[in-house]
Each structure stands twice: as C-alpha cells, then as structure tokens.
Write a protein that holds these residues in place. Structure first.
Motif, PDB file in Angstrom:
ATOM      1  N   LYS A 178       8.205  -3.004   7.843  1.00  0.00           N
ATOM      2  CA  LYS A 178       7.621  -1.775   8.725  1.00  0.00           C
ATOM      3  C   LYS A 178       7.616  -0.248   7.865  1.00  0.00           C
ATOM      4  N   ILE A 179       7.664  -0.021   6.859  1.00  0.00           N
ATOM      5  CA  ILE A 179       7.571   0.656   5.919  1.00  0.00           C
ATOM      6  C   ILE A 179       5.965   0.850   5.119  1.00  0.00           C
TER       7      ILE A 179
ATOM      8  N   VAL B  56       2.743   1.156   6.940  1.00  0.00           N
ATOM      9  CA  VAL B  56       2.445   2.154   6.976  1.00  0.00           C
ATOM     10  C   VAL B  56       1.392   2.677   5.150  1.00  0.00           C
TER      11      VAL B  56
ATOM     12  N   ALA C  16      -1.808   0.895   4.712  1.00  0.00           N
ATOM     13  CA  ALA C  16      -2.517   1.717   5.852  1.00  0.00           C
ATOM     14  C   ALA C  16      -3.168   2.829   4.881  1.00  0.00           C
ATOM     15  N   VAL C  17      -2.075   3.635   4.355  1.00  0.00           N
ATOM     16  CA  VAL C  17      -2.713   4.929   3.685  1.00  0.00           C
ATOM     17  C   VAL C  17      -3.092   4.671   2.707  1.00  0.00           C
TER      18      VAL C  17
ATOM     19  N   LEU D 167      -1.929  -5.401   4.864  1.00  0.00           N
ATOM     20  CA  LEU D 167      -1.301  -4.444   5.218  1.00  0.00           C
ATOM     21  C   LEU D 167      -1.377  -5.908   7.102  1.00  0.00           C
TER      22      LEU D 167
END
Length: 208
Positions: A78-79, A82, A85-86, A199
């Motif tokens: 899950k981390i 993120v 995506a960043v 992702l």
C-alpha cells in the motif's frame, strides 16, 4: 561449501532477472549515465547496489516474520502504491518542464551520485518483500541457513546481481551517442509510464 555456490548463483540469477526489465532503478541509472557521464552512472549504480545489500540483509532476518504475517507485506504494498503515484506525477511534470532542454554533460560530485542512488533504491519498497520471499524459498530448499556465511553470500549475490544489470544499462545507453539526446528528452516520460505500470501491478497484487 557446495550449497554456498548454489546459494550464490541462485540469488545472483534472481537479482539479475528482477533488475533486467526496465524499471525505476535501471532507467534512472541509464539516465544518469547519459546526462552526467558514464562514471557518474556507475557510481550511481554502486549507490543503488549498496542499498540493495542492506535491504537483502534486512530481508534475511524478517523473512519468516513476513511469511507468517501477510498483513505486513500488504501494508508495504500500500505504501508502494503511494510512492509510485508520486513518482509518476513527478517524472511527468519534469518531462513537460524540460521538454525543450538540450542534453549536455554536466560535472557533478560522484559522492552526490552515490547517495542519490542509495536514496532512490531505498524508495523501492518491493525489494525487501522480494528478497524475503527468496529467503523463504531457499530455506525450504536447504540452500540457506541462518549462519554468518550463508547470510553474507545471500546479501553479496543480491548486490552483485543488481549491479551487473545496472552496469550493463549505463554502458549500453552511454554507447548510443547518436540517440542520447532523444533518450534524455524522453526518459522522464518513460519513467512516468513505468511508474503507472508498477502502480497498476501493485494494486492488482493487493486486491488479488
């Protein structure tokens, strides 16, 4: 002694194959080689490989814990979503901003490239679960034991396998002198697309 040789080549091959597909680490190593020179690309790759060594060492000690606690691996994934995506947004914005820039070789500190490589590799949160999974499989096969020499060989093979591929990426792209400019201009777009792909793959793994 024979199991150490098997352990080295098995782990080296696993690290090599995991690094071959275009991804965050090898594409950035190629980009550094193109924009800042081959030597900086190699130093950058050494920084990445150093972090891989540390991550492989951590993976050895927590492999059983991750194997028996799937929730931990899910939390790491899950981390990773993120982070990917960043980075996808970051590389896309960087590509748009630098679209018209001409490629030139710039002099930068080799130490700076080394620590940038270490920092980038530290953001790859899938590395520890990957090597933890390998450790579980090798342990089940009898190739690795929780002894000093076994751990050292496992960690060394992971670092060497990674660095071998990264070195090939830096040399390969550095030799394409006529295509360096095009690659440098488009590399951020390529990296942005790769982040999106990673992702999506990570989301599939989470909801599978």
């Amino acid at each position: 002694m024979s199991h150490l040789l098997i352990l080295f080549f098995a782990t080296f091959s696993a690290a090599f194959m995991a690094t071959v597909p275009p991804g965050l680490l090898n594409m950035n190593a190629a980009k550094v080689s193109v924009t800042k020179g081959k030597l900086n690309g190699i130093v950058f790759s050494l920084g990445i490989s150093t972090t891989i060594l540390l991550q492989a060492l951590i993976a050895v000690w927590i492999s059983k814990f991750l194997h028996n606690n799937p929730a931990v691996s899910e939390w790491l994934l899950k981390i990773a979503v993120v982070v990917f995506a960043v980075f996808a947004i970051y590389f896309f914005i960087a590509a748009r901003k630098n679209k018209q820039d001409e490629v030139r070789i710039v002099k930068v500190s080799k130490r700076n490239s080394y620590f940038k490589g270490m920092g980038l590799a530290a953001l790859n949160l899938l590395t520890i679960p990957y090597y933890s999974g390998l450790n579980v499989m090798w342990n089940a096969s009898g190739w690795i034991k929780f002894q000093v020499w076994d751990i050292m060989i496992f960690v060394l093979a992971a670092g060497c396998g990674t660095f071998t591929v990264l070195y090939m990426y830096t040399v390969y792209f550095n030799k394409l002198e006529n295509k360096n400019q095009r690659f440098s201009k488009n590399s951020n777009y390529i990296l942005s697309v790769l982040m999106v792909v990673l992702l999506i793959v990570t989301l599939i793994r989470i909801f599978k």
